[in-house]
Design an enzyme around this catalytic site. Structure first.
Site, PDB file in Angstrom:
ATOM      1  N   ASP A 153      33.592  30.319  47.656  1.00  0.00           N
ATOM      2  CA  ASP A 153      33.174  29.934  46.304  1.00  0.00           C
ATOM      3  C   ASP A 153      33.920  28.739  45.753  1.00  0.00           C
ATOM      4  OD1 ASP A 153      31.181  31.769  45.921  1.00  0.00           O
ATOM      5  OD2 ASP A 153      32.599  33.352  45.417  1.00  0.00           O
ATOM      6  N   HIS A 176      33.209  38.689  42.664  1.00  0.00           N
ATOM      7  CA  HIS A 176      32.378  38.624  43.881  1.00  0.00           C
ATOM      8  C   HIS A 176      31.521  37.361  43.789  1.00  0.00           C
ATOM      9  CE1 HIS A 176      30.305  39.915  47.369  1.00  0.00           C
ATOM     10  NE2 HIS A 176      29.619  40.954  46.911  1.00  0.00           N
ATOM     11  N   HIS A 209      41.053  36.381  49.254  1.00  0.00           N
ATOM     12  CA  HIS A 209      39.960  37.162  49.835  1.00  0.00           C
ATOM     13  C   HIS A 209      40.540  38.446  50.390  1.00  0.00           C
ATOM     14  CE1 HIS A 209      36.402  38.127  52.211  1.00  0.00           C
ATOM     15  NE2 HIS A 209      35.768  37.279  51.437  1.00  0.00           N
TER      16      HIS A 209
HETATM   17  N1  ACO Z   1      44.844  33.882  41.995  1.00  0.00           N
HETATM   18  C1  ACO Z   1      46.105  34.292  41.803  1.00  0.00           C
HETATM   19  N2  ACO Z   1      46.646  35.361  42.384  1.00  0.00           N
HETATM   20  C2  ACO Z   1      45.855  36.061  43.212  1.00  0.00           C
HETATM   21  C3  ACO Z   1      44.527  35.683  43.468  1.00  0.00           C
HETATM   22  C4  ACO Z   1      44.034  34.546  42.829  1.00  0.00           C
HETATM   23  N3  ACO Z   1      42.788  34.120  43.030  1.00  0.00           N
HETATM   24  N4  ACO Z   1      43.972  36.559  44.332  1.00  0.00           N
HETATM   25  C5  ACO Z   1      44.918  37.462  44.607  1.00  0.00           C
HETATM   26  N5  ACO Z   1      46.057  37.160  43.936  1.00  0.00           N
HETATM   27  C6  ACO Z   1      47.355  37.848  44.013  1.00  0.00           C
HETATM   28  C7  ACO Z   1      47.336  39.128  43.209  1.00  0.00           C
HETATM   29  O1  ACO Z   1      47.777  38.918  41.872  1.00  0.00           O
HETATM   30  C8  ACO Z   1      48.270  39.984  44.004  1.00  0.00           C
HETATM   31  O2  ACO Z   1      49.586  39.563  43.726  1.00  0.00           O
HETATM   32  P1  ACO Z   1      50.778  40.646  43.556  1.00  0.00           P
HETATM   33  O3  ACO Z   1      50.950  41.224  44.930  1.00  0.00           O
HETATM   34  O4  ACO Z   1      51.944  39.884  43.072  1.00  0.00           O
HETATM   35  O5  ACO Z   1      50.282  41.658  42.574  1.00  0.00           O
HETATM   36  C9  ACO Z   1      47.992  39.583  45.444  1.00  0.00           C
HETATM   37  O6  ACO Z   1      47.519  38.227  45.366  1.00  0.00           O
HETATM   38  C10 ACO Z   1      46.951  40.450  46.128  1.00  0.00           C
HETATM   39  O7  ACO Z   1      45.794  40.451  45.313  1.00  0.00           O
HETATM   40  P2  ACO Z   1      44.735  41.613  45.255  1.00  0.00           P
HETATM   41  O8  ACO Z   1      44.022  41.575  43.954  1.00  0.00           O
HETATM   42  O9  ACO Z   1      45.413  42.907  45.657  1.00  0.00           O
HETATM   43  O10 ACO Z   1      43.774  41.197  46.425  1.00  0.00           O
HETATM   44  P3  ACO Z   1      42.348  41.803  46.689  1.00  0.00           P
HETATM   45  O11 ACO Z   1      42.147  41.769  48.143  1.00  0.00           O
HETATM   46  O12 ACO Z   1      42.172  43.112  46.009  1.00  0.00           O
HETATM   47  O13 ACO Z   1      41.382  40.791  45.933  1.00  0.00           O
HETATM   48  C11 ACO Z   1      39.914  39.026  45.464  1.00  0.00           C
HETATM   49  C12 ACO Z   1      40.567  39.883  46.565  1.00  0.00           C
HETATM   50  C13 ACO Z   1      39.180  39.935  44.466  1.00  0.00           C
HETATM   51  C14 ACO Z   1      38.887  38.096  46.093  1.00  0.00           C
HETATM   52  C15 ACO Z   1      41.028  38.214  44.746  1.00  0.00           C
HETATM   53  O14 ACO Z   1      41.693  37.377  45.669  1.00  0.00           O
HETATM   54  C16 ACO Z   1      40.503  37.412  43.566  1.00  0.00           C
HETATM   55  O15 ACO Z   1      40.388  37.940  42.451  1.00  0.00           O
HETATM   56  N6  ACO Z   1      40.118  36.104  43.786  1.00  0.00           N
HETATM   57  C17 ACO Z   1      39.561  35.300  42.730  1.00  0.00           C
HETATM   58  C18 ACO Z   1      38.080  35.604  42.593  1.00  0.00           C
HETATM   59  C19 ACO Z   1      37.266  35.053  43.743  1.00  0.00           C
HETATM   60  O16 ACO Z   1      37.425  33.904  44.144  1.00  0.00           O
HETATM   61  N7  ACO Z   1      36.356  35.883  44.247  1.00  0.00           N
HETATM   62  C20 ACO Z   1      35.447  35.486  45.321  1.00  0.00           C
HETATM   63  C21 ACO Z   1      35.762  36.252  46.555  1.00  0.00           C
HETATM   64  S1  ACO Z   1      34.762  35.696  47.883  1.00  0.00           S
HETATM   65  C22 ACO Z   1      33.261  36.393  47.598  1.00  0.00           C
HETATM   66  O17 ACO Z   1      33.073  37.410  47.018  1.00  0.00           O
HETATM   67  C23 ACO Z   1      32.164  35.659  48.100  1.00  0.00           C
END
Ligand code: ACO
Length: 443
Positions: free
Chosen positions: A379, A284, A323
């Site tokens: 971010d 987050h 996201h």
């Molecule tokens: N890098 C690589 N792969 C990713 C990323 C990433 N940053 N984000 C999602 N994925 C992939 C997952 O591995 C998954 O792949 P799969 O279907 O092969 O298993 C798919 O994309 C879906 O990912 P989820 O984790 O189900 O997506 P979710 O909506 O739950 O997560 C989140 C959203 C937590 C923001 C995620 O994209 C992430 O971890 N991002 C990196 C951390 C980040 O930048 N957070 C800031 C968010 S913005 C904020 O809070 C202000």
């Protein structure tokens, strides 16, 4: 075949089509007509579907609330498919740069942009609530010298609850109002004190002559032997824009936490401490810190392909990408990219920006990211801007918490005034042991 209909008669539309969902329960052969209101069905309507009279009724299962609206809200609108973000109806692109953070804060909390006297009053009340009790300083002194500033902010917000016991009266409008002034006013002071503590430097008291962000920068950076600190106006303006962009984002993890804790009628200090704790997490508000660490680790553009390979192999995540809601470019990331130019024109370019741009270019043309609709989020660029402004990485989540306080408070108040809201208490699907019994003790 028996048919039972629910809520018949309240589900018509202008076109004559019914705005409802018919659910056929194969266990019993019964049909249920469930009204659709604003694109949603009420989960409680599902409870009518029972396999037998003794059955509790159907639950909806939605781990991590991926498709569940927990409230109605009039504060922030996001269309994640189209990359739209609006506060109280105003597009973020029109607010950023044209309205100050405190005007936007007022907008979020009270629903309209402040008129001249409303703004004067608001600024006065925020400015005159920036000071903290001397014992707060003593409390903060107790932290270890290398305590993470976000841990200090979380704890100190909770500690404020003990200084303002009246805050427990969350049903009283005037009392609520005072806590809003205090929280918006004091969080920059607490944040700056946390930073100064980590350096072993004397705390700098708020300067009521300065703007919200200029005062924050002065509390962060003013040498204790000078009486005044005039921050670069380009930087205080850029920080103000960053604060506008971070002020609210509807039902994100920390705001949902604020609503959850607040729903138990806990006071706003402990509720916002819990929200800040959620924001602290690397998935987050902690992500901006991780982005800079990741870019530093990559070091040069040549190392970008190696990182992409690791991400695609599932060994790590590309921080600042992806996201839950945005499935196209995060509109805030676009604005930050532009704001970065004004900051870099004053501070000099952050050398990490070239690595970031190369990384973004590769990711946006790679099948892995395209298929999963992973774009830069807020971010991805904010950390580089903050770093260029001289902020150390561990203060980044704190820089997120300061403006998000407005969003938390707007949602907290909306939740308290919403007659449909009760204490938040999700259901579960129990998967543990059936009833079993403690064996008789062996003799
Ligand atoms: N890098 C690589 N792969 C990713 C990323 C990433 N940053 N984000 C999602 N994925 C992939 C997952 O591995 C998954 O792949 P799969 O279907 O092969 O298993 C798919 O994309 C879906 O990912 P989820 O984790 O189900 O997506 P979710 O909506 O739950 O997560 C989140 C959203 C937590 C923001 C995620 O994209 C992430 O971890 N991002 C990196 C951390 C980040 O930048 N957070 C800031 C968010 S913005 C904020 O809070 C202000």
């Amino acid at each position: 075949m028996p048919t039972r209909k629910t809520h018949a008669g309240s589900v018509g539309t202008k076109s004559g089509r019914r705005s409802s969902l018919t659910v056929h329960d194969n266990r019993t052969g019964r049909d249920y007509e469930i009204p659709i209101e604003r694109g949603a069905v009420r989960a409680l309507d599902l409870r009518r579907a029972k396999a037998s009279d003794a059955d509790f009724g159907l639950l909806s299962y939605d781990p991590s609330f991926q498709n569940t609206a927990a409230c109605k809200s009039g504060i922030t609108f996001i269309d994640g498919e189209a990359g739209i973000l609006r506060y109280r109806g105003y597009p973020i692109e029109e607010l950023a740069g044209r309205k100050s953070y405190l005007e936007v804060s007022y907008l979020l909390i009270y629903g309209h942009l402040p008129g001249r006297s409303e703004l004067a009053n608001w600024l006065h009340n925020i400015t005159y609530h920036t000071m903290v009790h001397e014992n707060v300083k003593k409390f903060m002194d107790g932290f270890h010298h290398d305590a993470h500033p976000m841990g200090m902010v979380v704890s100190t917000l909770a500690a404020l609850s003990t200084f303002y016991p009246e805050a427990k009266q969350v049903g009283d409008r005037e009392i609520r109002q005072r806590q809003i002034y205090r929280l918006v006013g004091k969080i920059p002071t607490i944040a700056a004190f946390a930073y100064r503590h980590s350096l072993g430097m004397a705390y700098i008291y708020p300067d009521n002559e300065l703007s919200y962000t200029a005062n924050f920068l002065a509390m962060m950076y003013r040498p204790s032997w000078t009486a005044r600190y005039d921050s670069d106006p380009v930087l205080s303006k850029a920080l103000d824009t960053m604060f506008v962009l971070h002020a609210d984002h509807e039902q994100n993890c920390s705001t949902s936490t604020m609503r959850t804790v607040g729903s138990a009628r806990s006071d706003p200090y402990v509720s916002s401490a819990a929200a800040a704790a959620a924001l602290y997490g690397p998935l987050h508000g902690g992500a901006n810190e991780q982005v800079v660490q990741m870019l530093q680790e990559i070091g040069t553009k040549d190392n970008v392909p190696k990182l992409i390979r690791q991400v695609k192999a599932g060994k790590r995540r590309l921080m600042g990408f992806g996201h839950r809601v945005y499935k196209s470019y995060d509109p805030r990331a676009k604005i930050i990219k532009e704001a970065a130019d004004s900051v870099f024109s004053t501070t000099g370019k952050n050398r990490l920006i070239d690595v970031a741009l190369a990384l973004e270019k590769v990711a946006l043309s790679d099948d892995y990211f395209i298929k999963r609709r992973l774009y830069p989020n807020v971010d991805f660029y904010s950390g580089m801007v903050y770093q260029a402004m001289g902020f150390p990485t561990d203060i980044f989540p704190v820089l997120f918490a300061i403006p998000r306080m407005s969003g938390w408070l707007a949602h907290w108040q909306e939740m308290l005034l919403d007659e449909e809201q009760k204490i938040i208490r999700p259901r579960q699907i129990y998967t543990g042991s059936r009833e079993r019994h403690v064996p008789d003790q062996e003799t």
